[in-house]
Design an enzyme around this catalytic site. Structure first.
Site, short mmCIF file in Angstrom:
data_model
loop_
_atom_site.label_atom_id
_atom_site.label_comp_id
_atom_site.label_asym_id
_atom_site.label_seq_id
_atom_site.Cartn_x
_atom_site.Cartn_y
_atom_site.Cartn_z
N GLY A 19 10.13 13.57 9.70
CA GLY A 19 8.94 12.74 9.78
C GLY A 19 8.88 11.77 8.62
O GLY A 19 8.89 12.17 7.46
N PHE A 22 3.28 9.61 6.08
CA PHE A 22 2.84 9.63 4.67
C PHE A 22 3.43 10.82 3.91
O PHE A 22 3.86 10.69 2.77
CB PHE A 22 1.31 9.69 4.62
CG PHE A 22 0.67 8.38 4.94
CD1 PHE A 22 0.69 7.34 4.03
CD2 PHE A 22 0.06 8.18 6.16
CE1 PHE A 22 0.10 6.12 4.31
CE2 PHE A 22 -0.53 6.96 6.47
CZ PHE A 22 -0.51 5.93 5.54
N GLU A 187 -14.19 2.60 13.72
CA GLU A 187 -13.46 1.39 13.36
C GLU A 187 -13.05 0.59 14.60
O GLU A 187 -13.13 -0.64 14.63
CB GLU A 187 -12.23 1.77 12.52
CG GLU A 187 -12.67 2.29 11.16
CD GLU A 187 -11.55 2.76 10.26
OE1 GLU A 187 -11.77 2.80 9.04
OE2 GLU A 187 -10.46 3.10 10.76
N ASP A 317 -0.54 16.55 8.13
CA ASP A 317 -1.42 16.93 9.25
C ASP A 317 -0.98 18.21 9.93
O ASP A 317 -1.79 18.89 10.56
CB ASP A 317 -1.41 15.81 10.31
CG ASP A 317 -2.26 14.62 9.91
OD1 ASP A 317 -2.81 14.63 8.79
OD2 ASP A 317 -2.37 13.68 10.72
N ALA A 334 -4.30 10.85 4.93
CA ALA A 334 -3.08 10.39 4.27
C ALA A 334 -2.94 10.98 2.87
O ALA A 334 -1.85 11.39 2.46
CB ALA A 334 -3.08 8.86 4.22
C1 LIG Z 1 -5.82 5.73 14.07
C2 LIG Z 1 -5.74 6.53 12.80
C3 LIG Z 1 -6.49 6.14 11.69
C4 LIG Z 1 -6.42 6.88 10.52
N1 LIG Z 1 -7.15 6.45 9.44
C5 LIG Z 1 -7.03 7.12 8.27
C6 LIG Z 1 -7.71 6.65 7.12
O1 LIG Z 1 -8.44 5.64 7.15
N2 LIG Z 1 -7.53 7.33 5.95
C7 LIG Z 1 -6.73 8.43 5.87
O2 LIG Z 1 -6.57 9.00 4.79
N3 LIG Z 1 -6.09 8.91 6.96
C8 LIG Z 1 -6.22 8.26 8.14
N4 LIG Z 1 -5.57 8.72 9.24
C9 LIG Z 1 -4.82 10.00 9.14
C10 LIG Z 1 -3.48 9.79 8.47
O3 LIG Z 1 -2.80 8.71 9.06
C11 LIG Z 1 -2.71 11.09 8.63
O4 LIG Z 1 -3.42 12.12 7.99
C12 LIG Z 1 -1.33 10.97 8.02
O5 LIG Z 1 -0.58 9.99 8.70
C13 LIG Z 1 -0.61 12.31 8.09
O6 LIG Z 1 0.67 12.17 7.54
P1 LIG Z 1 1.86 13.06 8.05
O7 LIG Z 1 3.02 12.72 7.20
O8 LIG Z 1 1.43 14.47 8.14
O9 LIG Z 1 2.10 12.61 9.55
P2 LIG Z 1 2.36 11.13 10.17
O10 LIG Z 1 2.02 10.08 9.18
O11 LIG Z 1 1.67 11.15 11.46
O12 LIG Z 1 3.92 11.14 10.36
C14 LIG Z 1 4.56 11.96 11.29
C15 LIG Z 1 5.90 11.34 11.61
O13 LIG Z 1 6.63 12.27 12.39
C16 LIG Z 1 7.36 11.54 13.35
N5 LIG Z 1 7.68 12.41 14.48
C17 LIG Z 1 6.82 12.97 15.35
N6 LIG Z 1 7.50 13.69 16.26
C18 LIG Z 1 8.81 13.57 15.95
C19 LIG Z 1 10.00 14.10 16.51
N7 LIG Z 1 9.98 14.91 17.58
N8 LIG Z 1 11.17 13.77 15.94
C20 LIG Z 1 11.21 12.97 14.84
N9 LIG Z 1 10.11 12.46 14.28
C21 LIG Z 1 8.92 12.75 14.81
C22 LIG Z 1 6.43 10.41 13.73
O14 LIG Z 1 7.14 9.34 14.32
C23 LIG Z 1 5.80 10.06 12.39
O15 LIG Z 1 6.48 9.03 11.75
C24 LIG Z 1 -5.60 8.03 10.45
C25 LIG Z 1 -4.85 8.41 11.55
C26 LIG Z 1 -4.92 7.67 12.71
C27 LIG Z 1 -4.09 8.09 13.91
#
Ligand SMILES: Cc1cc2nc3c(=O)[nH]c(=O)nc-3n(C[C@H](O)[C@H](O)[C@H](O)COP(=O)(O)OP(=O)(O)OC[C@H]3O[C@@H](n4cnc5c(N)ncnc54)[C@H](O)[C@@H]3O)c2cc1C
Length: 382
Positions: A19, A22, A187, A317, A334
């Site tokens: 992934g 963030f 938003e 997440d 994030a």
């Molecule tokens: C519309 C929206 C608005 C948001 N606004 C805010 C905000 O204002 N402030 C804030 O703090 N947070 C916000 N968030 C939440 C924040 O974006 C998440 O908490 C954060 O992105 C989590 O990070 P992560 O690394 O856990 O997952 P993600 O950033 O979701 O990254 C997961 C990654 O895993 C990859 N992935 C998934 N499945 C597979 C697979 N099978 N094989 C390979 N790769 C895969 C995806 O492509 C992605 O790149 C928002 C989220 C959304 C959807």
């Protein structure tokens, strides 16, 4: 079959980060000085800045403004590289990540940062007839769809069909329903109200856009339930001042093509329903047998590791850290993903150096913000 060494080159300790969100990026970047070879694998070739997806969906920004090429991000980090592949499984015993492309990625340490997926909570029709907003592709899909519906409305209006069927079709084409009164729904509602009141009004001068509707539906009795109540009230007032219909205490019972049906029987004609009512941990975790708890999130220890497999970390997440990591469940934001990524990098680095690692993971709240349109936002500081 290709292996990680084809992709990452020979190094003593192989860290595979699944992934490039963030959490994954933060972990990989924080390992830049560690004696490891980092492979960041993502199904997409870019990182998506999800907090601004709503701006792409509401035609305020382009995709390039919120997507960053993963390979470019790691160009200057000699011990890391990004690869694009869709992870389909994990062989936990053999320590291999399996991909749809047929490339196996062996690891010594695994950092799972797969994020969350849209959760429909079993509401009929959500999967088939609503849009999610988790990727740039979905944001573009929403934007394209909305603009097409307004084109269709323009044709309908010009056709002169003013019977009940024509009126309903016109109403559905020009009504956007956002389900979920959290930051994303708020938003999006603000963004669509501005799109309709600004650019679309100019583009469709013969369409009566005073009849276009943006409806924000929330099951609870206020918006932004994770913020202080007065901030939710403030956001509602700002949205209503922009013409958004805010429906509180309103649960969606079913979504059909062209109609949203609420639990109280109210029907809202709409061709555009965006489901922003909740997320669940990525289903791959449960599919490979990881211990999942609340919201499909993986239960991890105070260093964000699996209890019985300390070589596997889960962050962002997807992770559910112990109760003492925060005052309540660590939020799916994030900042928590970034802090988790940095924490596991510190743990891995310390282990390899034979040093004492960091103390238990604790999420440090840095505040939250939700915008309700241009020049309007609520901010909650810790
Ligand atoms: C519309 C929206 C608005 C948001 N606004 C805010 C905000 O204002 N402030 C804030 O703090 N947070 C916000 N968030 C939440 C924040 O974006 C998440 O908490 C954060 O992105 C989590 O990070 P992560 O690394 O856990 O997952 P993600 O950033 O979701 O990254 C997961 C990654 O895993 C990859 N992935 C998934 N499945 C597979 C697979 N099978 N094989 C390979 N790769 C895969 C995806 O492509 C992605 O790149 C928002 C989220 C959304 C959807």
């Amino acid at each position: 079959m290709a292996t990680a060494s084809d992709l990452a080159g020979p190094r003593s300790t192989s860290v595979v980060v699944v992934g490039a969100g963030f959490g994954g990026l933060a972990a990989a970047r924080a390992l830049s000085d560690a004696p490891v070879e980092v492979t960041v694998v993502d199904q997409r070739n870019h990182h998506t800045f999800q907090p601004l997806l709503y701006q792409v969906a509401t035609a305020g920004l382009g995709v390039d403004d919120i997507c960053y090429a993963s390979r470019g991000i790691f160009q200057r980090q000699s011990n890391a590289r990004a690869v694009q592949a869709r992870v389909t499984g994990i062989d936990l015993d053999d320590r291999r990540v399996l991909t749809a492309e047929g490339v196996d990625l062996p690891y010594d340490r695994l950092v799972l940062a797969l994020g969350a997926v849209t959760a429909d909570f079993g509401v009929p029709g959500v999967a088939e007839h609503t849009f999610g907003l988790k990727s740039a592709a979905e944001a573009i899909e929403i934007r394209t769809h909305v603009l097409r519906r307004f084109e269709a409305a323009d044709r309908l209006a010009r056709s002169g069909q003013d019977d009940a069927t024509g009126e309903r079709a016109l109403a559905a084409a020009t009504t956007i329903v956002l389900v979920g009164g959290g930051p994303t729904g708020v938003e999006m509602a603000g963004g669509f109200a501005e799109l309709i009141g600004g650019p679309l009004r100019k583009d469709f001068p013969e369409l009566d856009l005073a009849r276009a509707r943006v409806v924000l539906v929330e099951a609870a009795d206020r918006l932004l339930s994770t913020f202080a109540p007065r901030l939710g009230d403030h956001a509602r007032q700002r949205l209503e001042a922009r013409g958004v219909e805010v429906r509180l205490d309103a649960a969606v019972a079913e979504v059909e093509p062209g109609t949203v049906r609420l639990a109280d029987g109210t029907e809202i004609p709409s061709d555009t329903v965006v489901w922003a009512a909740g997320v669940a941990g990525h289903p791959l975790a449960a599919a490979v047998g990881l211990p999942t708890g609340r919201g499909g999130r993986v239960e991890v220890d105070h260093h964000l590791r699996l209890a019985d497999r300390p070589e596997v970390h889960v962050i962002g997440d997807l992770a559910l850290p112990p109760a003492d990591a925060f005052d309540g469940p660590v939020p799916q934001v994030a900042a928590a993903a970034i802090q988790g990524g940095r924490h596991v990098a510190a743990v891995i680095g310390a282990e390899l150096a034979g040093q004492a690692g960091p103390g238990p993971f604790r999420y440090r709240d840095q505040g939250s913000m939700a915008t309700s349109g241009r020049n309007a936002a609520v901010v909650e500081l810790p």
